[in-house]
Write an enzyme that holds these catalytic residues in place. Sequence first.
Site, PDB file in Angstrom:
ATOM      1  N   ASP A   1      -9.026  -9.157  -8.508  1.00 42.63           N
ATOM      2  CA  ASP A   1      -8.005  -9.600  -8.957  1.00 42.63           C
ATOM      3  C   ASP A   1      -7.869  -9.253 -10.641  1.00 42.63           C
ATOM      4  OD1 ASP A   1      -6.918 -11.010 -11.648  1.00 42.63           O
ATOM      5  OD2 ASP A   1      -7.212 -13.537 -10.177  1.00 42.63           O
TER       6      ASP A   1
ATOM      7  N   CYS B   1       9.761  -3.111  -9.793  1.00 44.42           N
ATOM      8  CA  CYS B   1      10.768  -3.680  -9.854  1.00 44.42           C
ATOM      9  C   CYS B   1      12.118  -3.982  -9.805  1.00 44.42           C
ATOM     10  CB  CYS B   1      10.996  -3.660  -7.471  1.00 44.42           C
ATOM     11  SG  CYS B   1      10.418  -5.006  -7.914  1.00 44.42           S
TER      12      CYS B   1
ATOM     13  N   GLY C   1       0.351  -1.332   0.350  1.00 44.10           N
ATOM     14  CA  GLY C   1       0.249  -0.131  -0.228  1.00 44.10           C
ATOM     15  C   GLY C   1       1.070   1.053   0.092  1.00 44.10           C
ATOM     16  N   GLY C   2       2.221   2.256   0.264  1.00 45.94           N
ATOM     17  CA  GLY C   2       2.937   2.526  -0.109  1.00 45.94           C
ATOM     18  C   GLY C   2       2.107   3.753  -0.933  1.00 45.94           C
TER      19      GLY C   2
ATOM     20  N   ASP D   1       2.018  -0.908 -10.809  1.00 44.67           N
ATOM     21  CA  ASP D   1       2.825  -1.235  -9.935  1.00 44.67           C
ATOM     22  C   ASP D   1       3.168  -2.753  -9.848  1.00 44.67           C
ATOM     23  OD1 ASP D   1       5.821  -1.000  -8.988  1.00 44.67           O
ATOM     24  OD2 ASP D   1       5.151  -2.106  -6.918  1.00 44.67           O
TER      25      ASP D   1
END
Length: 456
Positions: free
Chosen positions: A321, A392, A274-275, A339
């Site tokens: 989903d 990432c 949740g960042g 992300d």
Amino acid sequence: MTDRKAAEKSSREIALDILIEILEKGDFSHTQLNRTLKTQTALTKQDRSFITRLVEGTLERLITLDYILNGYSKVKVEKMKPFIRNLLRMSLYQLKYMDQVPDSAVCNEAVKLAGKRGFKSLSGFVNGVLRNIARNSKGSVFPLEEKEREEYLSILYSTPRWIIEKWLKDYDYETVKNMLAAQFEEKKYTTIRVNLAKNTVEELTERLKEENVETIDGNYLSCALKIQGFENMESIKAFAKGRFTVQDESSMLIGLIAGIQEKDFIIDVCGAPGGKALHAAELLKGTGMVETRDVTDYKVALIQENIRRMGLPNIKAVKKDATLKDEDSILKADIVLADLPCSGLGVIGKKPDIKYNMTREKQQELVKLQREILSVVSGYVKAGGILIYSTCTVNREENLGNVEWFTENYPFQLESLEGLLPEKLPCETKEKGYLQLIPGIHETDGFFMARLRKNT
């Protein structure tokens, strides 16, 4: 495990048990390490530091350690009993990379552990291998860099060869060496983002100082701090009260390049923990709404706990989903944050087991999954709205390759990041609309982000 039983185990034995759970049973390094340290409250701060260093270091150097052991043992590492091979790996890491630990102590403790755990018959083998390595001041002979470049990098930097071969296709040799070396840099600090809705940077710095937590400024963003000197995150009062959250600066940049405006409706897919969504809600300054989504009850509960702790009113977490089209969301979002699940090779400095668990085949499957999700969530963006795609990782196929595929097949185009990034952050591609952060070059995790606007 009770505190009394934990106390009966030495730090080395606890570290060894953690390594076995990770390397033999497939648990994740950060979850197994955190779970163990959290439950064993009898451990001292020094014990915790030693265990953490030993586990993370052994994982980081695994290929190097196995290469050295195979040079000294007639029984190859893969043929050893699981307990013995991990005992040798852990002990060798101490011999090679922990100068403050006497060689004799390493060898003696390894022999004791072998006997205690029912391998007394192999204690002579363990002792012989380790003492032979300790006596050999010249160490092992690694592949020659000028003759076996890929093998040299793989052994020296303990990274599977296929990853190195892939990176050498996308980056020059020195950049690849920098990326590989960066994973071993000492991790003194944890990066946090200040919750500006609850306190200023200066106020939080003072509160942390009162709790004997050391802070230094972030590398690129004014809302970022680096902290050290704490027992665990949950023990910090300011964390419990939601005055900050743990987040790398690379991830914080997502909120900036999104160009969030007050009253925006933002959908964050694959959002746990949740960042990014919390940062977006904060940037909305109490207006608008962020709906952050993930696929399991566990992940949604994790986001909800962070929402509760941070105390922001304009954000909610829901179970959805991302691969399934949500008809109610079509053309509703001013901004979609995507992300997406990726190979994670940009964060191997923090989660070293990722590099051993990822394969070429898994990475190709992830490219397909990323494209599948992008195909679905692109429909949620209003005409003229923004889609932020990020991962990432540092793999071109998952990053710029996916963006090129997406813009060829969907009505989106890359939009310049000019004026959205911190001035301190070098970015040669900002006018093109994307940024690839590289460990060893940028002072962040490896991270990719692209700003895409939907055609009107």
